[in-house]
Each structure stands twice: as C-alpha cells, then as structure tokens.
Design a protein around this motif. Structure first.
Motif, PDB file in Angstrom:
ATOM      1  N   LEU A  50       3.040 -10.561   4.921  1.00 44.12           N
ATOM      2  CA  LEU A  50       3.315 -10.654   3.489  1.00 44.12           C
ATOM      3  C   LEU A  50       2.027 -10.683   2.676  1.00 44.12           C
ATOM      4  CD1 LEU A  50       6.286 -13.177   3.499  1.00 44.12           C
ATOM      5  CD2 LEU A  50       6.364 -10.733   2.997  1.00 44.12           C
ATOM      6  N   ARG A  51       1.009 -11.352   3.191  1.00 42.61           N
ATOM      7  CA  ARG A  51      -0.277 -11.372   2.485  1.00 42.61           C
ATOM      8  C   ARG A  51      -0.899  -9.978   2.441  1.00 42.61           C
ATOM      9  NH1 ARG A  51      -3.061 -16.811   2.249  1.00 42.61           N
ATOM     10  NH2 ARG A  51      -1.412 -18.255   2.840  1.00 42.61           N
ATOM     11  N   LEU A  52      -0.785  -9.232   3.532  1.00 42.23           N
ATOM     12  CA  LEU A  52      -1.325  -7.871   3.553  1.00 42.23           C
ATOM     13  C   LEU A  52      -0.605  -6.972   2.554  1.00 42.23           C
ATOM     14  CD1 LEU A  52      -1.825  -7.336   7.377  1.00 42.23           C
ATOM     15  CD2 LEU A  52      -3.614  -7.456   5.648  1.00 42.23           C
ATOM     16  N   VAL A  53       0.697  -7.101   2.480  1.00 42.40           N
ATOM     17  CA  VAL A  53       1.468  -6.283   1.544  1.00 42.40           C
ATOM     18  C   VAL A  53       1.104  -6.641   0.111  1.00 42.40           C
ATOM     19  CG1 VAL A  53       3.811  -5.867   0.673  1.00 42.40           C
ATOM     20  CG2 VAL A  53       3.377  -5.855   3.113  1.00 42.40           C
ATOM     21  N   GLN A  54       0.979  -7.941  -0.162  1.00 41.23           N
ATOM     22  CA  GLN A  54       0.629  -8.378  -1.510  1.00 41.23           C
ATOM     23  C   GLN A  54      -0.768  -7.873  -1.884  1.00 41.23           C
ATOM     24  OE1 GLN A  54       0.395 -12.595  -1.972  1.00 41.23           O
ATOM     25  NE2 GLN A  54       0.210 -12.505  -4.188  1.00 41.23           N
ATOM     26  N   HIS A  55      -1.712  -7.972  -0.953  1.00 46.54           N
ATOM     27  CA  HIS A  55      -3.086  -7.510  -1.192  1.00 46.54           C
ATOM     28  C   HIS A  55      -3.089  -6.004  -1.458  1.00 46.54           C
ATOM     29  CE1 HIS A  55      -7.405  -7.263  -0.947  1.00 46.54           C
ATOM     30  NE2 HIS A  55      -7.307  -6.323  -0.017  1.00 46.54           N
ATOM     31  N   THR A  58      -1.715  -5.315  -4.983  1.00 50.82           N
ATOM     32  CA  THR A  58      -2.675  -5.717  -6.009  1.00 50.82           C
ATOM     33  C   THR A  58      -3.803  -4.697  -6.106  1.00 50.82           C
ATOM     34  OG1 THR A  58      -2.171  -8.026  -5.540  1.00 50.82           O
ATOM     35  CG2 THR A  58      -4.181  -7.594  -6.764  1.00 50.82           C
ATOM     36  N   ARG A  59      -4.291  -4.244  -4.972  1.00 55.30           N
ATOM     37  CA  ARG A  59      -5.378  -3.270  -4.944  1.00 55.30           C
ATOM     38  C   ARG A  59      -4.921  -1.944  -5.548  1.00 55.30           C
ATOM     39  NH1 ARG A  59      -7.532   0.516  -1.181  1.00 55.30           N
ATOM     40  NH2 ARG A  59      -9.773   0.698  -1.437  1.00 55.30           N
ATOM     41  N   ARG A  60      -3.713  -1.539  -5.211  1.00 52.40           N
ATOM     42  CA  ARG A  60      -3.190  -0.278  -5.743  1.00 52.40           C
ATOM     43  C   ARG A  60      -3.061  -0.356  -7.260  1.00 52.40           C
ATOM     44  NH1 ARG A  60       1.671   0.987  -2.749  1.00 52.40           N
ATOM     45  NH2 ARG A  60       0.211   1.786  -1.233  1.00 52.40           N
TER      46      ARG A  60
END
Length: 71
Positions: A50-55, A58-60
C-alpha cells in the motif's frame, strides 16, 4: 429410461458427495495451523504494498503537475 433408474443414480451421486465431504473435512482438520509470525508477515507485506502504491500515485501527480502531460 425407467423412473427408478433416476432415483438410483441420485442415491449414488449423494453417496459420492457425502464421501467427498468427509474427505474434505478430514483434510481440513489435519491442516497445520498458521503461526503468529506468518500473519504478521502477511500484514507487513500488505502495508508495504500500500505504501508503494501511494508513493507511485503521489509521484505521478507531481510529475503531471510539472509537465502538464500524463505519464
């Protein structure tokens, strides 16, 4: 086909289903229990995903704001 044949086939099928259910219950009963660390590891992996998806989202969004184009 004679009507009694259908009844006999139904009884045979019911007996097969009961036998399958007994085998399934026995196999389920003898399954090893999950350990506490396995559950903790699973939840840690979910949290990391979930943290990877959120990151990534956000980056996109940040890159889209800068360039104006979708990546």
């Amino acid at each position: 086909m004679h009507p009694d044949i259908h009844l006999r086939l139904d009884r045979i099928r019911a007996a097969e289903l009961r036998a399958d259910a007994r085998r399934w219950r026995r196999a389920r009963h003898h399954r090893p229990a999950r350990t506490a660390w396995a559950g903790a590891l699973g939840w840690a992996m979910i949290e990391a995903g979930l943290r990877l998806v959120q990151h990534s989202a956000t980056r996109r969004a940040a890159v889209t704001d800068i360039s104006g184009d979708l990546i």
